[in-house]
Write a protein that holds these residues in place. Sequence first.
Motif, short mmCIF file in Angstrom:
data_model
loop_
_atom_site.label_atom_id
_atom_site.label_comp_id
_atom_site.label_asym_id
_atom_site.label_seq_id
_atom_site.Cartn_x
_atom_site.Cartn_y
_atom_site.Cartn_z
N ARG A 34 0.83 -1.26 0.15
CA ARG A 34 -0.01 0.07 -0.08
C ARG A 34 0.95 1.23 0.01
O ARG A 34 0.58 2.26 -0.69
N ASN A 53 2.75 1.76 -3.54
CA ASN A 53 1.68 1.93 -4.41
C ASN A 53 1.11 3.30 -4.31
O ASN A 53 0.74 4.07 -5.39
N ALA A 99 4.39 3.85 -7.69
CA ALA A 99 3.24 3.35 -8.43
C ALA A 99 3.48 2.66 -9.91
O ALA A 99 2.50 2.21 -10.62
N HIS A 118 4.99 0.38 -10.21
CA HIS A 118 5.08 -0.92 -10.28
C HIS A 118 4.03 -1.56 -9.52
O HIS A 118 3.66 -2.65 -9.07
N LYS A 119 2.92 -0.73 -9.71
CA LYS A 119 1.64 -0.77 -8.93
C LYS A 119 1.02 -2.31 -9.34
O LYS A 119 0.58 -3.21 -8.51
N THR A 120 0.76 -2.59 -10.47
CA THR A 120 0.11 -3.61 -11.14
C THR A 120 1.03 -4.85 -10.58
O THR A 120 0.21 -6.00 -10.32
N ARG A 137 3.05 -5.32 -8.10
CA ARG A 137 2.68 -5.52 -6.73
C ARG A 137 1.44 -6.32 -6.36
O ARG A 137 1.13 -7.07 -5.75
N LEU A 138 0.28 -5.59 -6.99
CA LEU A 138 -0.74 -6.15 -6.71
C LEU A 138 -0.98 -7.62 -7.30
O LEU A 138 -1.52 -8.48 -6.39
N ALA A 164 -8.16 -2.52 -3.53
CA ALA A 164 -7.41 -2.59 -4.68
C ALA A 164 -7.23 -3.74 -5.59
O ALA A 164 -7.15 -3.51 -7.05
N GLN A 203 -8.33 -4.39 -9.52
CA GLN A 203 -7.31 -5.01 -10.53
C GLN A 203 -7.63 -6.44 -11.11
O GLN A 203 -7.73 -6.48 -12.25
#
Lengths: 201, 265
Positions: free
Chosen positions: B196, B199, B205, B207-209, B211-212, B250, B254
């Motif tokens: 969190r 992100n 962010a 690398h947000k996707t 990480r999720l 999140a 996703q």
Amino acid sequence: MADNDFARHRWHSLLGVVPVGLFLIVHLTVNYQATDGPGAFNQAASFMESLPFLLFLEVILIYLPILFHGIYGIFIAFTATSNVGRFGFFRNWMYLLQRISGLFLVIFIAWHVWETRIAMALGTALSYDMMANIFSNSWMVVFYIAGVLAAVFHFSNGLWSFCVHWGILATPRAQKIGTYATAVIFVLLGYVGISAVFAFI
Amino acid sequence: MSVASEERKQGSEQELSTVRLIITRQDGPDQASYEESFDVPYRKNMNVISALMAIRRRPVNTKGEETSPPQWEMNCLEEVCGACSMMINGRPRQACTALIDKLEKPIRLAPMKTFPIVRDLVVDRSRMFDALKRVKAWIPIDGTYDLGAGPRMAESKREWAYELSKCMTCGVCLEACPNVNSKSDFIGPAPLSQVRLFNAHPTGALHKTERLHTIMGKGGIEGCGNSQNCVEVCPKGIPLTTSIAELNRATLVQSFKDFFGSDKE
């Protein structure tokens, strides 16, 4: 998604509320008709029996979802540990009770389905008298009260977990309000369920 | 009686006395554990670390036998590094901020048993650092040329993100979590909260996707069972359960993007 852990868990959570939780509400409401006497209950039960595509509805809306929820739930319960002795927080107790009530419900629901739905399929008419006969054994009354309370608890607390799990209740404040709301649901549904049990005695 | 004089009185009463520590010890990773008691001379304002240091100076147990000094880890001594985490009177916490005056006696010390025990109170927290690597708990700024200044972060966001950055990977939340155990591969609350945090960062962010997706996989966010022990025990008061709930949301968004959407981020 490399593996389906995420999807399985979300399905488990969703199916517990829709349709299984909704079915519980309908079921307890139909049972509650017994407080108006055998005639009222028999009428309500025969309405449910008279629904078209009954077996299809039962399989799709009840049997398959509850089987998935139950089997995956057993897996969840047995990959958990309990540490309420060291960490006696409220939510930790709810966590433990959710798993215990779930495991108890696997046994209770299997027995309950055998004694009512399968008995009906084998020829015993599903009526007020069927339940009244079952409750002629006082151990069964105790077993059913425990079953109803476990189901109502598991649903109410599960509804809270569902809301957290799906990102609906995120902040501590929202989660606290959710706890109170589901506690009210527990009390109200519990009253409906237990009143119905005593209506058959 | 004023507070100061009461403290002085307590101090003088205890000045000559000793404090007993009962330590769960283990000579090596595969050895059996045993308990050993030590009496250390009381000094004012002692903490568990200084008591352990006193034992190290004179490693004699309560039976009068000379023994090996108990091993522990420490580093910052101000509750920001997380190295001295241990079970103190049954509660996982840092030894540096566990003040002897505020603890029930005798004081029981034991290693955090969620982690492999190296020796005595020393545990191996590698799994937490491995999890941080898995979720890419960093901001990608390394490259072959100077990328320049990054985008600014709104102060309103900085405020809550800062709270998450206080995590010191101490392991207390993993120790308290009933879903972090040998039967499950759940990475635990701390690394999830870092997802969190990173992100939320404008550059993180990027690398947000990724990480999720990582926490939607094995040992990820679905390992949480909502016992909420983590948020109760966190020494830094990090809103871990809020982090997990926000990540629940999140990851849901996703998963819909993955299933129905086309534009990758």
